[in-house]
Enzyme design. Structure first.
Site, PDB file in Angstrom:
ATOM      1  N   THR A 169      49.487  48.293  15.143  1.00  0.00           N
ATOM      2  CA  THR A 169      48.034  48.541  15.263  1.00  0.00           C
ATOM      3  C   THR A 169      47.169  48.748  13.982  1.00  0.00           C
ATOM      4  O   THR A 169      47.945  48.828  13.010  1.00  0.00           O
ATOM      5  CB  THR A 169      48.053  49.674  16.131  1.00  0.00           C
ATOM      6  OG1 THR A 169      48.438  50.889  15.464  1.00  0.00           O
ATOM      7  CG2 THR A 169      48.632  49.658  17.100  1.00  0.00           C
TER       8      THR A 169
ATOM      9  N   GLU B 232      50.046  48.497  22.353  1.00  0.00           N
ATOM     10  CA  GLU B 232      51.011  49.310  22.957  1.00  0.00           C
ATOM     11  C   GLU B 232      51.535  49.004  24.177  1.00  0.00           C
ATOM     12  O   GLU B 232      52.460  49.292  25.045  1.00  0.00           O
ATOM     13  CB  GLU B 232      50.648  50.901  22.948  1.00  0.00           C
ATOM     14  CG  GLU B 232      50.602  51.528  21.562  1.00  0.00           C
ATOM     15  CD  GLU B 232      49.450  51.236  20.708  1.00  0.00           C
ATOM     16  OE1 GLU B 232      48.684  50.445  21.192  1.00  0.00           O
ATOM     17  OE2 GLU B 232      49.069  52.250  19.826  1.00  0.00           O
TER      18      GLU B 232
ATOM     19  N   LYS C 112      30.815  65.142  22.152  1.00  0.00           N
ATOM     20  CA  LYS C 112      30.924  66.391  22.971  1.00  0.00           C
ATOM     21  C   LYS C 112      29.801  67.389  22.660  1.00  0.00           C
ATOM     22  O   LYS C 112      29.659  68.010  21.621  1.00  0.00           O
ATOM     23  CB  LYS C 112      32.183  67.143  22.563  1.00  0.00           C
ATOM     24  CG  LYS C 112      32.804  67.691  23.828  1.00  0.00           C
ATOM     25  CD  LYS C 112      34.334  68.257  23.649  1.00  0.00           C
ATOM     26  CE  LYS C 112      35.025  68.780  24.512  1.00  0.00           C
ATOM     27  NZ  LYS C 112      36.458  69.371  24.545  1.00  0.00           N
TER      28      LYS C 112
ATOM     29  N   TRP D  47      30.783  65.975  27.782  1.00  0.00           N
ATOM     30  CA  TRP D  47      31.087  64.675  27.239  1.00  0.00           C
ATOM     31  C   TRP D  47      29.958  63.679  27.478  1.00  0.00           C
ATOM     32  O   TRP D  47      29.535  63.732  28.706  1.00  0.00           O
ATOM     33  CB  TRP D  47      32.265  63.994  27.708  1.00  0.00           C
ATOM     34  CG  TRP D  47      33.453  64.450  27.223  1.00  0.00           C
ATOM     35  CD1 TRP D  47      33.953  65.374  26.413  1.00  0.00           C
ATOM     36  CD2 TRP D  47      34.892  64.315  27.955  1.00  0.00           C
ATOM     37  NE1 TRP D  47      35.077  65.903  26.251  1.00  0.00           N
ATOM     38  CE2 TRP D  47      35.824  65.191  27.007  1.00  0.00           C
ATOM     39  CE3 TRP D  47      35.481  63.445  28.928  1.00  0.00           C
ATOM     40  CZ2 TRP D  47      37.235  64.978  27.569  1.00  0.00           C
ATOM     41  CZ3 TRP D  47      36.723  63.335  29.262  1.00  0.00           C
ATOM     42  CH2 TRP D  47      37.891  64.201  28.633  1.00  0.00           C
TER      43      TRP D  47
HETATM   44  P1  ADP Z   1      43.518  47.939  17.371  1.00  0.00           P
HETATM   45  O1  ADP Z   1      42.951  49.253  17.383  1.00  0.00           O
HETATM   46  O2  ADP Z   1      44.297  47.416  16.221  1.00  0.00           O
HETATM   47  O3  ADP Z   1      42.424  46.774  17.572  1.00  0.00           O
HETATM   48  P2  ADP Z   1      44.220  47.202  19.820  1.00  0.00           P
HETATM   49  O4  ADP Z   1      43.947  45.616  20.214  1.00  0.00           O
HETATM   50  O5  ADP Z   1      45.324  47.631  20.433  1.00  0.00           O
HETATM   51  O6  ADP Z   1      44.354  47.903  18.649  1.00  0.00           O
HETATM   52  O7  ADP Z   1      43.055  48.012  20.552  1.00  0.00           O
HETATM   53  C1  ADP Z   1      43.288  48.740  22.058  1.00  0.00           C
HETATM   54  C2  ADP Z   1      42.058  49.293  22.306  1.00  0.00           C
HETATM   55  O8  ADP Z   1      40.923  48.629  22.477  1.00  0.00           O
HETATM   56  C3  ADP Z   1      41.917  50.220  23.586  1.00  0.00           C
HETATM   57  O9  ADP Z   1      42.576  51.304  23.411  1.00  0.00           O
HETATM   58  C4  ADP Z   1      40.539  50.313  23.810  1.00  0.00           C
HETATM   59  O10 ADP Z   1      40.043  51.518  23.246  1.00  0.00           O
HETATM   60  C5  ADP Z   1      39.874  49.059  23.224  1.00  0.00           C
HETATM   61  N1  ADP Z   1      39.873  48.023  24.323  1.00  0.00           N
HETATM   62  C6  ADP Z   1      40.620  46.989  24.604  1.00  0.00           C
HETATM   63  N2  ADP Z   1      39.882  46.425  25.664  1.00  0.00           N
HETATM   64  C7  ADP Z   1      38.837  47.203  25.983  1.00  0.00           C
HETATM   65  C8  ADP Z   1      37.824  46.833  26.816  1.00  0.00           C
HETATM   66  N3  ADP Z   1      37.714  45.598  27.729  1.00  0.00           N
HETATM   67  N4  ADP Z   1      36.701  47.650  26.751  1.00  0.00           N
HETATM   68  C9  ADP Z   1      36.500  48.691  25.800  1.00  0.00           C
HETATM   69  N5  ADP Z   1      37.533  48.848  25.164  1.00  0.00           N
HETATM   70  C10 ADP Z   1      38.519  47.961  25.067  1.00  0.00           C
END
Ligand code: ADP
Length: 541
Positions: free
Chosen positions: A180, A326, A436, A441
């Site tokens: 990540t 993940e 917050k 929220w």
């Molecule tokens: P990185 O943080 O390395 O870019 P990821 O690609 O695994 O890693 O990121 C996952 C995160 O991206 C999710 O937990 C979420 O916060 C955000 N995310 C993914 N898809 C969406 C979506 N369609 N809308 C909003 N947030 C998203």
């Protein structure tokens, strides 16, 4: 029969039934190279033989620093089906992070595009365990002295037999890994098993999730180092779809639009920014997306205007997906069900903003700060937790405290969401971006969505800024569209009647551009570092 659920089964199936389907890769801004899945798997066998000849042992991590192209697909299969672990590295991370993950994963060999030679030159002093590198293209101009072992990919393959006995693998064995992006602390490694990737491939390919098939032509506009290009290198061969790789030109809308037209692309996936660039380019050049049947957007919150532009200006359905490194990639996809047509107009209009319903096998729940389950009423927001066979159980080489999985097996996604009675989720924030205010929220994503419906606003990010009275208050940071003028007051007035009045941001800062992370998302961390004290320091920071 007791047959393991491995990625090797995808290869065998595709080789038997879809062998002649085409794999197209851009080789320059003008040219493409064509091969078939049979060619790819034949070369994957040569690669497996070569890896054995290099002395690789089962389970070794073999890393790539490479764009989206045929050779990367060969690596996907040669490495994974050979019983090694394919570690796709994101070259856009900071140098220290790339060095950290190569060492942390204990990568034995690096397969790199020539573009990344300068990066490796910078990192070389920190890389002591790497046995050697293989440069994928071009064949000449090898950085001979960089490591003791430096090979050209084509030379490595040319001496090898194109027959091999693929090993019989345990479905629970590791086959791939991604880190990540590590916006806080070091990047964390996620190791995928054959089984988890295969189940993800099958679940996402169902008709009411993404429904790809033989007649599709697939364009992955997300890098093969970003969560395995969202699984497309497995999904396309499984269903026998043609696949078109954009190589390093994902962010080049001229090349992308040309590929779409020339190859009759029916389906593409990307993050919001890349799609936006493509539509801007098409708007300017009068181009079209006539062959595109469906586009998927994910990875970050997407403004409503993008869905509307796709539908109204280009006749294409843009579907939202939500996922994480993940989760093997997709967790949900927002495909309208039978109730869609009977919804009132306002709900129908807002519908694309939802992230959708979970893929097969994924269980979801939302909880409050004390881990009490919250109702699926489409209004109550809570911490989104998931469990299922495609969810990461623990981080590679991580401590127990870092797993993110609780005693009952729920993985905390770090996202905050609402869930509708039918299981449709809507992400309202990332926990670390939550605002917050006075203990309540406020959804930064909802505020951003409304800000971006203003015709003068191109991009918007809302962050939590420290506040004397309310502890935290929303602060809006916005980029105006070219040639547009708008005052802070007018932008704040735009929220009237759209949200609860106390959600209205306290102030607006106009900037030329927003900072982005290595995976193309707005970096709220950088914005908080820069503007987190803006409200207590007084206007002007
Ligand atoms: P990185 O943080 O390395 O870019 P990821 O690609 O695994 O890693 O990121 C996952 C995160 O991206 C999710 O937990 C979420 O916060 C955000 N995310 C993914 N898809 C969406 C979506 N369609 N809308 C909003 N947030 C998203």
């Amino acid at each position: 029969m007791d047959m393991p659920l491995t990625i090797t089964t995808v290869m065998r199936h595709a080789e038997m039934y879809h062998g002649d389907r085409e794999v197209v890769s851009a080789t320059s801004e003008q040219d493409v190279q064509r091969a078939s899945y049979s060619d790819v798997f034949r070369r994957a066998r040569k690669l497996f033989n070569a890896l054995q000849a290099l002395g690789c042992q089962p389970g070794d991590r073999i890393a790539t620093l490479a764009w989206n192209h045929q050779q990367h697909l060969e690596l996907y299969y040669g490495v994974i089906c050979g019983g090694y672990v394919l570690h796709t590295i994101n070259p856009r991370l900071f140098d220290d992070q790339v060095a950290y993950i190569i060492n942390h994963a204990d990568d034995k060999w690096l397969f790199i595009d020539h573009d990344f030679v300068p990066l490796l030159e910078r990192l070389r002093p920190q890389l002591n365990n790497v046995k050697g590198i293989v440069v994928i293209e071009p064949d000449d101009d090898l950085p001979e002295n960089l490591f003791t072992n430096v090979h050209s990919y084509e030379d490595l393959l040319s001496g090898q037999d194109d027959n091999c006995a693929w090993p019989e693998l345990d479905e629970f064995s590791a086959c791939a890994m991604c880190y990540t992006s590590g916006t806080t602390g070091n990047p964390k490694g996620v190791l995928y098993s054959h089984r988890s990737l295969l189940l993800h491939t099958l679940s996402v390919s169902l008709l009411d999730t993404d429904g790809l098939g033989l007649n599709d032509v697939i364009l992955p506009l997300v890098p093969m180092f970003h969560v395995n290009a969202w699984g497309l290198p497995f999904r396309a061969p499984l269903v026998g779809a043609r696949i078109v790789f954009p190589n390093r030109y994902m962010g080049n809308p001229q090349v992308v639009s040309k590929l779409i037209a020339q190859e009759s692309v029916t389906y593409g996936v990307s993050v919001p920014t890349i799609w936006q660039w493509l539509l801007d380019h098409l708007d300017q050049t009068g181009g079209n997306l006539k062959t595109l049947r469906k586009a998927v957007v994910g990875g970050a919150a997407t403004p409503l205007s993008l869905f509307e532009r796709f539908r109204d200006d280009y006749g294409v359905e843009l579907t939202q997906g939500w996922g994480m490194t993940e989760l093997c990639s997709a967790g949900t996809l927002n495909v309208p069900g039978p109730d869609f047509d009977s919804m009132n107009e306002a709900d129908r209009k807002q519908y694309p903003l939802k992230q959708g319903r979970p893929i097969f096998g994924l269980e979801v729940k939302i909880t409050d700060d004390e881990d009490n389950a919250l109702p699926w009423d489409g209004a109550t927001a809570g911490h989104l937790k998931v469990k299922g066979p495609t969810v990461c159980e623990s981080y590679f080489g991580g401590t127990e405290a870092e797993t993110g999985v609780d005693a009952n097996g729920w993985f905390t996604t770090g996202d905050v969401a609402t869930i509708d009675p039918d299981g449709t989720i809507q992400v309202t924030d990332r926990s670390k971006d939550l605002i917050k205010s006075g203990g309540e929220w406020i959804s930064s994503i909802e505020l951003e969505n409304w800000a971006m419906t203003h015709p003068a606003i191109a991009e918007a990010a809302v962050i939590s800024a420290a506040h004397d009275k309310w502890t935290e208050r929303p602060l809006l940071i916005a980029v105006k569209k070219p040639d547009q003028t708008i005052s802070k007051q007018d932008l704040l007035a735009w929220f009237d009647g759209k949200i609860a009045r106390w959600w209205t941001p306290d102030d607006v800062i106009f900037v030329e551009q927003l900072p982005y992370t290595a995976t193309g998302k707005i970096s709220k961390l950088s914005l908080r570092e820069q503007y987190g004290d803006y409200l207590i320091m007084g206007s002007g920071g």
